[in-house]
Design a protein around this motif. Structure first.
Motif, PDB file in Angstrom:
ATOM      1  N   UNK A 134       0.867  -1.174   0.000  1.00 15.01           N
ATOM      2  CA  UNK A 134       0.000   0.000   0.000  1.00 15.01           C
ATOM      3  C   UNK A 134       0.904   1.224   0.000  1.00 15.01           C
ATOM      4  N   UNK A 135       0.945   1.931  -1.117  1.00 17.74           N
ATOM      5  CA  UNK A 135       1.889   3.036  -1.233  1.00 17.74           C
ATOM      6  C   UNK A 135       1.620   4.152  -0.234  1.00 17.74           C
ATOM      7  N   UNK A 136       0.370   4.337   0.156  1.00 16.20           N
ATOM      8  CA  UNK A 136       0.072   5.383   1.122  1.00 16.20           C
ATOM      9  C   UNK A 136       0.594   5.079   2.507  1.00 16.20           C
ATOM     10  N   UNK A 137       0.806   3.784   2.802  1.00 16.07           N
ATOM     11  CA  UNK A 137       1.245   3.376   4.129  1.00 16.07           C
ATOM     12  C   UNK A 137       2.741   3.109   4.210  1.00 16.07           C
ATOM     13  N   UNK A 138       3.403   2.981   3.046  1.00 16.63           N
ATOM     14  CA  UNK A 138       4.825   2.673   3.022  1.00 16.63           C
ATOM     15  C   UNK A 138       5.558   3.730   2.221  1.00 16.63           C
ATOM     16  N   UNK A 139       6.752   4.065   2.684  1.00 17.10           N
ATOM     17  CA  UNK A 139       7.512   5.106   2.009  1.00 17.10           C
ATOM     18  C   UNK A 139       8.222   4.512   0.790  1.00 17.10           C
ATOM     19  N   UNK A 140       7.468   4.326  -0.269  1.00 19.97           N
ATOM     20  CA  UNK A 140       8.021   3.788  -1.504  1.00 19.97           C
ATOM     21  C   UNK A 140       7.331   4.468  -2.678  1.00 19.97           C
ATOM     22  N   UNK A 149       0.229 -14.133 -13.512  1.00 20.55           N
ATOM     23  CA  UNK A 149       0.058 -13.377 -14.750  1.00 20.55           C
ATOM     24  C   UNK A 149      -1.399 -12.957 -14.898  1.00 20.55           C
ATOM     25  N   UNK A 150      -1.610 -11.661 -15.119  1.00 17.51           N
ATOM     26  CA  UNK A 150      -2.967 -11.131 -15.231  1.00 17.51           C
ATOM     27  C   UNK A 150      -2.919  -9.760 -15.868  1.00 17.51           C
ATOM     28  N   UNK A 151      -4.023  -9.392 -16.509  1.00 19.55           N
ATOM     29  CA  UNK A 151      -4.152  -8.041 -17.064  1.00 19.55           C
ATOM     30  C   UNK A 151      -4.842  -7.106 -16.081  1.00 19.55           C
ATOM     31  N   UNK A 152      -5.177  -7.613 -14.902  1.00 24.87           N
ATOM     32  CA  UNK A 152      -5.993  -6.851 -13.966  1.00 24.87           C
ATOM     33  C   UNK A 152      -5.216  -6.237 -12.805  1.00 24.87           C
ATOM     34  N   UNK A 153      -3.897  -6.362 -12.800  1.00 23.99           N
ATOM     35  CA  UNK A 153      -3.114  -5.713 -11.746  1.00 23.99           C
ATOM     36  C   UNK A 153      -3.085  -4.208 -12.008  1.00 23.99           C
ATOM     37  N   UNK A 154      -3.569  -3.430 -11.049  1.00 22.27           N
ATOM     38  CA  UNK A 154      -3.657  -1.984 -11.247  1.00 22.27           C
ATOM     39  C   UNK A 154      -2.291  -1.325 -11.114  1.00 22.27           C
ATOM     40  N   UNK A 155      -2.073  -0.320 -11.986  1.00 23.21           N
ATOM     41  CA  UNK A 155      -0.845   0.478 -11.959  1.00 23.21           C
ATOM     42  C   UNK A 155       0.385  -0.430 -11.987  1.00 23.21           C
ATOM     43  N   UNK A 156       0.321  -1.464 -12.821  1.00 22.91           N
ATOM     44  CA  UNK A 156       1.391  -2.457 -12.876  1.00 22.91           C
ATOM     45  C   UNK A 156       1.859  -2.643 -14.313  1.00 22.91           C
ATOM     46  N   UNK A 157       3.164  -2.823 -14.472  1.00 25.41           N
ATOM     47  CA  UNK A 157       3.764  -3.120 -15.770  1.00 25.41           C
ATOM     48  C   UNK A 157       4.491  -4.451 -15.667  1.00 25.41           C
ATOM     49  N   UNK A 263      13.105 -25.592 -19.173  1.00 30.17           N
ATOM     50  CA  UNK A 263      12.571 -24.262 -18.869  1.00 30.17           C
ATOM     51  C   UNK A 263      11.068 -24.413 -18.605  1.00 30.17           C
ATOM     52  N   UNK A 264      10.634 -23.887 -17.482  1.00 33.89           N
ATOM     53  CA  UNK A 264       9.241 -24.076 -17.068  1.00 33.89           C
ATOM     54  C   UNK A 264       8.574 -22.718 -16.835  1.00 33.89           C
ATOM     55  N   UNK A 265       7.544 -22.430 -17.627  1.00 32.96           N
ATOM     56  CA  UNK A 265       6.772 -21.198 -17.445  1.00 32.96           C
ATOM     57  C   UNK A 265       5.790 -21.413 -16.304  1.00 32.96           C
ATOM     58  N   UNK A 266       5.985 -20.695 -15.215  1.00 35.25           N
ATOM     59  CA  UNK A 266       5.247 -20.972 -13.979  1.00 35.25           C
ATOM     60  C   UNK A 266       3.853 -20.370 -13.926  1.00 35.25           C
ATOM     61  N   UNK A 267       3.548 -19.434 -14.854  1.00 38.27           N
ATOM     62  CA  UNK A 267       2.272 -18.727 -14.772  1.00 38.27           C
ATOM     63  C   UNK A 267       2.338 -17.485 -13.916  1.00 38.27           C
ATOM     64  N   UNK A 268       3.538 -17.153 -13.445  1.00 38.42           N
ATOM     65  CA  UNK A 268       3.765 -15.932 -12.678  1.00 38.42           C
ATOM     66  C   UNK A 268       4.607 -14.960 -13.514  1.00 38.42           C
ATOM     67  N   UNK A 269       4.654 -13.728 -13.057  1.00 38.21           N
ATOM     68  CA  UNK A 269       5.478 -12.718 -13.711  1.00 38.21           C
ATOM     69  C   UNK A 269       5.943 -11.690 -12.709  1.00 38.21           C
ATOM     70  N   UNK A 270       6.974 -10.947 -13.088  1.00 34.90           N
ATOM     71  CA  UNK A 270       7.513  -9.894 -12.231  1.00 34.90           C
ATOM     72  C   UNK A 270       6.989  -8.551 -12.729  1.00 34.90           C
ATOM     73  N   UNK A 271       6.293  -7.853 -11.830  1.00 36.10           N
ATOM     74  CA  UNK A 271       5.605  -6.618 -12.182  1.00 36.10           C
ATOM     75  C   UNK A 271       6.237  -5.428 -11.465  1.00 36.10           C
ATOM     76  N   UNK A 272       6.282  -4.305 -12.176  1.00 35.51           N
ATOM     77  CA  UNK A 272       6.652  -3.033 -11.554  1.00 35.51           C
ATOM     78  C   UNK A 272       5.370  -2.321 -11.181  1.00 35.51           C
ATOM     79  N   UNK A 273       5.171  -2.096  -9.898  1.00 33.68           N
ATOM     80  CA  UNK A 273       3.979  -1.423  -9.381  1.00 33.68           C
ATOM     81  C   UNK A 273       4.341   0.009  -9.015  1.00 33.68           C
ATOM     82  N   UNK A 274       3.485   0.937  -9.405  1.00 32.24           N
ATOM     83  CA  UNK A 274       3.773   2.346  -9.133  1.00 32.24           C
ATOM     84  C   UNK A 274       2.623   2.984  -8.370  1.00 32.24           C
ATOM     85  N   UNK A 275       2.982   3.985  -7.583  1.00 32.83           N
ATOM     86  CA  UNK A 275       1.969   4.789  -6.918  1.00 32.83           C
ATOM     87  C   UNK A 275       1.161   5.521  -7.995  1.00 32.83           C
TER      88      UNK A 275
END
Length: 298
Positions: A134-140, A149-157, A263-275
């Motif tokens: 939660x960006x409002x609660x953490x200094x980040x 993996x999903x298209x529904x993660x908000x403010x995520x790349x 090589x195994x595609x796990x169904x996960x991904x690494x996302x950059x989340x922004x305030x």
């Protein structure tokens, strides 16, 4: 010290009025009424127990006390302005990145020299974290998280999909004459405690038509993070599943191997989340571009 501090607003008004030698011009510069300026000056003079201005029909002049006080107050005001500007400028180019320990230890920290070369004006402060943020609660300002993996993660790349490799120390592999994929999985399997079904899912991927059951040969100790599993693999504790971009560049030099090139595609991904309110910050956009380009070539 605080008890002997003069009223700051009155000091600001005094500096302007003394510089302009006019209460009305000071009022215009400060966007207040002339009466408000006069009141603040009276407050400061009362605090100092001496007049700062001579009020004459010809206009304002500074008293001797006012003449001595003005340059000191002007210098102090300028120092405050300079200190504030320096802090704002430093903050402007500094990003606080909340990042998972494995991503930082195994991938980003080894690439810091490349990052500094590509973005020399960026100052990056990294703190470790995992799970929801939660960006409002953490200094980040932004965060990196491993998510389904999903298209529904908000403010995520999406930076990169997670491709896992079964990695083992070369000596352990050779000592056990591991000549097949089945034999590889007969070695101790290093568990990922936050994703306990990972080995079962990997086994189903590796042998989709097999009715065989994954051998019950897990290590006695499981690990929460990939960088911990990596350390255990280096100590020849067993086979571990590690993300490709975190490990491929160091496989040969660290005596770790992916013996069958699996090589195994796990169904996960690494996302950059922004305030949300910083999504278009130039520094964040520059860092996002750099991360995406680097991981695309990993």
């Amino acid at each position: 010290m605080v008890n002997h501090f003069p009223p700051l607003n009155a000091l600001r008004v005094f500096e302007v009025a003394a510089r302009r030698l006019s209460f009305s011009k000071a009022a215009d510069e400060l966007c207040v009424t002339q009466g408000a300026v006069s009141k603040q000056i009276q407050l400061l003079e009362s605090y100092l127990s001496r007049p700062l201005f001579n009020r004459t029909p010809q206009g304002l002049t500074l008293t001797e006390a006012g003449k001595h006080y003005l340059p000191e107050i002007t210098a102090a005001m300028q120092q405050i302005v300079s200190a504030t500007a320096a802090l704002q400028q430093a903050r402007k180019n500094t990003l606080t990145l909340n990042i998972s320990p494995s991503f930082s230890n195994l991938w980003l920290i080894p690439k810091l020299s490349e990052l500094q070369h590509s973005l020399p004006d960026l100052k990056l402060s990294m703190v470790t974290g995992d799970g929801p943020i939660q960006f409002g609660e953490q200094e980040a300002d932004l965060a990196i998280r491993c998510l389904p993996l999903s298209l529904n993660h908000e403010h995520a790349t999406l930076l990169t999909e997670e491709i896992l490799l079964p990695v083992v120390h070369r000596d352990l592999f050779l000592q056990n004459a591991t000549s097949s994929k089945e034999a590889l999985l007969s070695l101790p399997l290093i568990l990922h405690t936050t994703r306990p079904e990972l080995w079962t899912q990997f086994y189903s991927y590796l042998f989709p038509d097999s009715e065989a059951i994954l051998p019950s040969n897990s290590c006695a100790v499981g690990f929460e993070h990939f960088f911990m599993s990596h350390a255990a693999i280096l100590q020849k504790q067993g086979v571990g599943l590690l993300p490709d971009f975190m490990i491929e560049s160091t496989l040969a030099s660290s005596n770790l191997v992916n013996p069958f090139g699996i090589r195994y595609a796990s169904g996960y991904g690494y996302y950059l989340l922004t305030s949300p309110y910083k999504a278009y910050d130039p520094n964040i956009m520059a860092l996002k571009t750099w991360l995406t380009q680097q991981l695309a070539t990993a």
